[in-house]
Write a protein that holds these residues in place. Structure first.
Motif, PDB file in Angstrom:
ATOM      1  N   GLU A 116     -48.043  31.679 -14.116  1.00 28.27           N
ATOM      2  CA  GLU A 116     -48.361  30.425 -14.794  1.00 28.27           C
ATOM      3  C   GLU A 116     -48.991  30.696 -16.161  1.00 28.27           C
ATOM      4  N   SER A 117     -49.741  31.781 -16.281  1.00 25.48           N
ATOM      5  CA  SER A 117     -50.368  32.106 -17.566  1.00 25.48           C
ATOM      6  C   SER A 117     -49.310  32.395 -18.631  1.00 25.48           C
ATOM      7  N   ALA A 118     -48.213  33.032 -18.249  1.00 21.43           N
ATOM      8  CA  ALA A 118     -47.125  33.295 -19.195  1.00 21.43           C
ATOM      9  C   ALA A 118     -46.482  31.981 -19.640  1.00 21.43           C
ATOM     10  N   ARG A 119     -46.337  31.051 -18.729  1.00 19.70           N
ATOM     11  CA  ARG A 119     -45.790  29.731 -19.060  1.00 19.70           C
ATOM     12  C   ARG A 119     -46.720  29.003 -20.040  1.00 19.70           C
ATOM     13  N   ALA A 120     -48.021  29.095 -19.799  1.00 14.78           N
ATOM     14  CA  ALA A 120     -48.992  28.439 -20.676  1.00 14.78           C
ATOM     15  C   ALA A 120     -48.968  29.054 -22.080  1.00 14.78           C
ATOM     16  N   ARG A 121     -48.881  30.371 -22.173  1.00 15.33           N
ATOM     17  CA  ARG A 121     -48.801  31.033 -23.488  1.00 15.33           C
ATOM     18  C   ARG A 121     -47.532  30.616 -24.224  1.00 15.33           C
ATOM     19  N   ALA A 122     -46.423  30.545 -23.521  1.00 14.51           N
ATOM     20  CA  ALA A 122     -45.165  30.132 -24.142  1.00 14.51           C
ATOM     21  C   ALA A 122     -45.264  28.693 -24.653  1.00 14.51           C
ATOM     22  N   GLU A 123     -45.931  27.835 -23.911  1.00 11.03           N
ATOM     23  CA  GLU A 123     -46.091  26.445 -24.345  1.00 11.03           C
ATOM     24  C   GLU A 123     -46.957  26.371 -25.603  1.00 11.03           C
ATOM     25  N   ARG A 124     -48.010  27.187 -25.683  1.00 13.69           N
ATOM     26  CA  ARG A 124     -48.862  27.197 -26.880  1.00 13.69           C
ATOM     27  C   ARG A 124     -48.056  27.676 -28.094  1.00 13.69           C
ATOM     28  N   ARG A 125     -47.221  28.694 -27.899  1.00 14.87           N
ATOM     29  CA  ARG A 125     -46.381  29.176 -29.003  1.00 14.87           C
ATOM     30  C   ARG A 125     -45.405  28.084 -29.439  1.00 14.87           C
ATOM     31  N   ALA A 126     -44.864  27.343 -28.469  1.00 13.05           N
ATOM     32  CA  ALA A 126     -43.936  26.252 -28.778  1.00 13.05           C
ATOM     33  C   ALA A 126     -44.654  25.117 -29.513  1.00 13.05           C
ATOM     34  N   GLU A 127     -45.908  24.845 -29.179  1.00 16.40           N
ATOM     35  CA  GLU A 127     -46.675  23.813 -29.883  1.00 16.40           C
ATOM     36  C   GLU A 127     -46.805  24.173 -31.361  1.00 16.40           C
ATOM     37  N   ALA A 128     -47.014  25.448 -31.653  1.00 11.03           N
ATOM     38  CA  ALA A 128     -47.101  25.882 -33.053  1.00 11.03           C
ATOM     39  C   ALA A 128     -45.747  25.718 -33.739  1.00 11.03           C
ATOM     40  N   SER A 129     -44.686  26.049 -33.041  1.00 10.44           N
ATOM     41  CA  SER A 129     -43.346  25.891 -33.607  1.00 10.44           C
ATOM     42  C   SER A 129     -43.059  24.421 -33.902  1.00 10.44           C
ATOM     43  N   ARG A 130     -43.401  23.538 -32.977  1.00  8.94           N
ATOM     44  CA  ARG A 130     -43.204  22.094 -33.192  1.00  8.94           C
ATOM     45  C   ARG A 130     -44.039  21.583 -34.357  1.00  8.94           C
ATOM     46  N   GLY A 131     -45.158  22.230 -34.622  1.00 10.27           N
ATOM     47  CA  GLY A 131     -46.034  21.813 -35.714  1.00 10.27           C
ATOM     48  C   GLY A 131     -45.596  22.312 -37.079  1.00 10.27           C
ATOM     49  N   GLY A 132     -44.517  23.090 -37.129  1.00 10.24           N
ATOM     50  CA  GLY A 132     -43.976  23.510 -38.412  1.00 10.24           C
ATOM     51  C   GLY A 132     -44.188  24.966 -38.778  1.00 10.24           C
ATOM     52  N   PHE A 133     -44.750  25.764 -37.887  1.00 15.10           N
ATOM     53  CA  PHE A 133     -44.928  27.182 -38.180  1.00 15.10           C
ATOM     54  C   PHE A 133     -43.615  27.922 -37.932  1.00 15.10           C
ATOM     55  N   ALA A 134     -43.351  28.926 -38.749  1.00 16.01           N
ATOM     56  CA  ALA A 134     -42.136  29.733 -38.608  1.00 16.01           C
ATOM     57  C   ALA A 134     -42.244  30.617 -37.369  1.00 16.01           C
ATOM     58  N   ASP A 135     -41.121  30.885 -36.733  1.00  8.39           N
ATOM     59  CA  ASP A 135     -41.115  31.781 -35.578  1.00  8.39           C
ATOM     60  C   ASP A 135     -41.726  33.120 -35.967  1.00  8.39           C
ATOM     61  N   GLY A 136     -42.654  33.588 -35.162  1.00 11.60           N
ATOM     62  CA  GLY A 136     -43.323  34.861 -35.404  1.00 11.60           C
ATOM     63  C   GLY A 136     -44.558  34.765 -36.277  1.00 11.60           C
ATOM     64  N   GLU A 137     -44.802  33.614 -36.891  1.00 12.86           N
ATOM     65  CA  GLU A 137     -45.975  33.461 -37.755  1.00 12.86           C
ATOM     66  C   GLU A 137     -47.249  33.452 -36.913  1.00 12.86           C
ATOM     67  N   THR A 138     -48.256  34.195 -37.352  1.00 10.56           N
ATOM     68  CA  THR A 138     -49.548  34.241 -36.664  1.00 10.56           C
ATOM     69  C   THR A 138     -50.330  32.977 -36.987  1.00 10.56           C
ATOM     70  N   VAL A 139     -50.900  32.364 -35.940  1.00  9.88           N
ATOM     71  CA  VAL A 139     -51.651  31.123 -36.084  1.00  9.88           C
ATOM     72  C   VAL A 139     -52.975  31.260 -35.335  1.00  9.88           C
ATOM     73  N   HIS A 140     -54.059  30.875 -35.987  1.00  6.82           N
ATOM     74  CA  HIS A 140     -55.386  30.874 -35.373  1.00  6.82           C
ATOM     75  C   HIS A 140     -55.732  29.435 -34.998  1.00  6.82           C
ATOM     76  N   VAL A 141     -56.099  29.222 -33.735  1.00 10.74           N
ATOM     77  CA  VAL A 141     -56.396  27.885 -33.224  1.00 10.74           C
ATOM     78  C   VAL A 141     -57.776  27.923 -32.551  1.00 10.74           C
TER      79      VAL A 141
END
Length: 161
Positions: free
Chosen positions: A81-106
């Protein structure tokens, strides 16, 4: 950095760090955004240099929290489940306009430089016997900020091709 004296003020140390970091790339700061009509996302909120437990922006300093890399959502099975949660957080950044692979601090929090300079503490920074200091891990002792910044900036410069 020019102000490695132990009695250098916090503001001078941070200004010297910014000067030493000039020309190096900054990383994105993001903040969570929710809406009744759209899926949760992480949107751009600025940029800063990532220096260990600190995020040093042009005009502010923040304590780090969650660091992730944006990635478009994909369907796949997860063993945990932790892997699913991490993938969802990465997808939230993608939906917010960040480029794939871009590092984001939240989840970063502002550091009150004035409070630290006045003898208090804020985030991982504190003034100890007049010396700006940093707690570089949750269980670590406070260390002089000047040497911490010098070491971290040297590592960052060495990692650049």
């Amino acid at each position: 950095m020019t102000s490695s004296e132990p009695d250098a003020s916090l503001a001078v140390l941070l200004d010297d760090a910014r000067a030493a970091l000039s020309g190096l790339p900054q990383e994105a700061l993001g903040r969570e955004k929710t809406s009744r009509w759209r899926a949760p996302r992480i949107v751009r909120a600025g940029s800063a240099w990532h220096i260990g437990v600190l995020l040093i922006a042009d005009d502010a300093v923040f304590a780090t929290a969650e660091v992730l890399r944006a990635a478009a959502p994909v369907r796949r099975g997860y063993a945990a489940e932790s892997a699913r949660a991490r993938a969802e957080r990465r997808a939230e950044a993608s939906r917010g306009g960040f480029a794939d692979g871009e590092t984001v601090h939240v989840g970063w929090t502002p550091i009150d430089v004035a409070a630290v300079s006045a003898g208090g503490s804020s985030g991982p920074l504190a003034l100890v016997d007049g010396v700006p200091s940093v707690r570089w891990s949750a269980s670590g002792a406070l260390a002089p900020l000047s040497s911490y910044l010098e070491d971290r900036i040297a590592l960052l410069r060495a990692a650049r091709p």
